[in-house]
Write a protein that holds these residues in place. Sequence first.
Motif, mmCIF file in Angstrom:
data_model
loop_
_atom_site.group_PDB
_atom_site.id
_atom_site.type_symbol
_atom_site.label_atom_id
_atom_site.label_comp_id
_atom_site.label_asym_id
_atom_site.label_seq_id
_atom_site.Cartn_x
_atom_site.Cartn_y
_atom_site.Cartn_z
ATOM 1 N N ARG A 146 -18.725 -17.077 -18.043
ATOM 2 C CA ARG A 146 -19.385 -18.384 -17.989
ATOM 3 C C ARG A 146 -20.626 -18.381 -18.873
ATOM 4 N N VAL A 149 -19.381 -18.582 -22.625
ATOM 5 C CA VAL A 149 -18.861 -19.894 -23.027
ATOM 6 C C VAL A 149 -19.954 -20.953 -22.974
ATOM 7 N N ALA A 150 -20.842 -20.862 -21.979
ATOM 8 C CA ALA A 150 -21.934 -21.836 -21.881
ATOM 9 C C ALA A 150 -22.835 -21.781 -23.113
ATOM 10 N N THR A 158 -16.789 -25.609 -21.818
ATOM 11 C CA THR A 158 -17.247 -24.791 -20.701
ATOM 12 C C THR A 158 -16.567 -25.209 -19.401
ATOM 13 N N ASP A 162 -13.835 -22.983 -17.399
ATOM 14 C CA ASP A 162 -14.237 -22.628 -16.041
ATOM 15 C C ASP A 162 -13.131 -22.994 -15.055
#
Length: 233
Positions: A146, A149-150, A158, A162
């Motif tokens: 996370r 990707v964030a 994202t 997720d």
Amino acid sequence: MALTDEAIARIRSMIQSGELPPGTRLPTEQQLSVQMGLSRSGVREAVKVLEAARVLDVRRGDGTYVTSLAPRLLLEGVGLAVELLRDDTLLEVMEVRRMLEPVATGLATVRMSDAALDELEKILDDMRGAADDAELLIQYDTAFHRTVVAATGNETLTSLLDGLSSRTVRARVWRGLIEGNSSHATLSEHESIYRALRSRDQLLAQAAALLHVNTSEAWLRTVLSASSGEPSA
């Protein structure tokens, strides 16, 4: 259902056209019914459906509002849907992850802040300390990916990844890795991703992420084959 579908389409059209922008309070049920020429029951059911989809926010005693329409809200249902998928379809989800996650990781190399890299390093240390604890590994693994990707700054990407990276899939993979004494090798893959990100090497980060997703997919196939009694490929 036909009337409800028509009411949903009409309300969605009003939102898409800008007539009802994010944060706007909807007219009353009766006003919408008259405005759209539909029954109040059809409007009522449409509002319920759009509330469940996080498009509308019904505030008791206040009214119904259009939500922020942020990707994290609208795509929230992806994770719930993934949790309900059958085993063969879970492998399709992994295939989609294989298409998206490496590209996202490569993009993160040019957008990730030093502070986010430091946070990632700490998560990696936590993963090493929990090498034989599936529950903790699931928690740290989720946080690791996370964070990566964030860092792309792309909220839609994202939220989508997720949702695709469900806890159920992660749990099956990590428990399989631990039982197969392969968790340390997978931790090494996380380290490779981190090193590529730290060195700002976009192609290497993308390749490392692809290898990692492939490993997870292969282990999921093994776990699913074992649970079904079929020989693994």
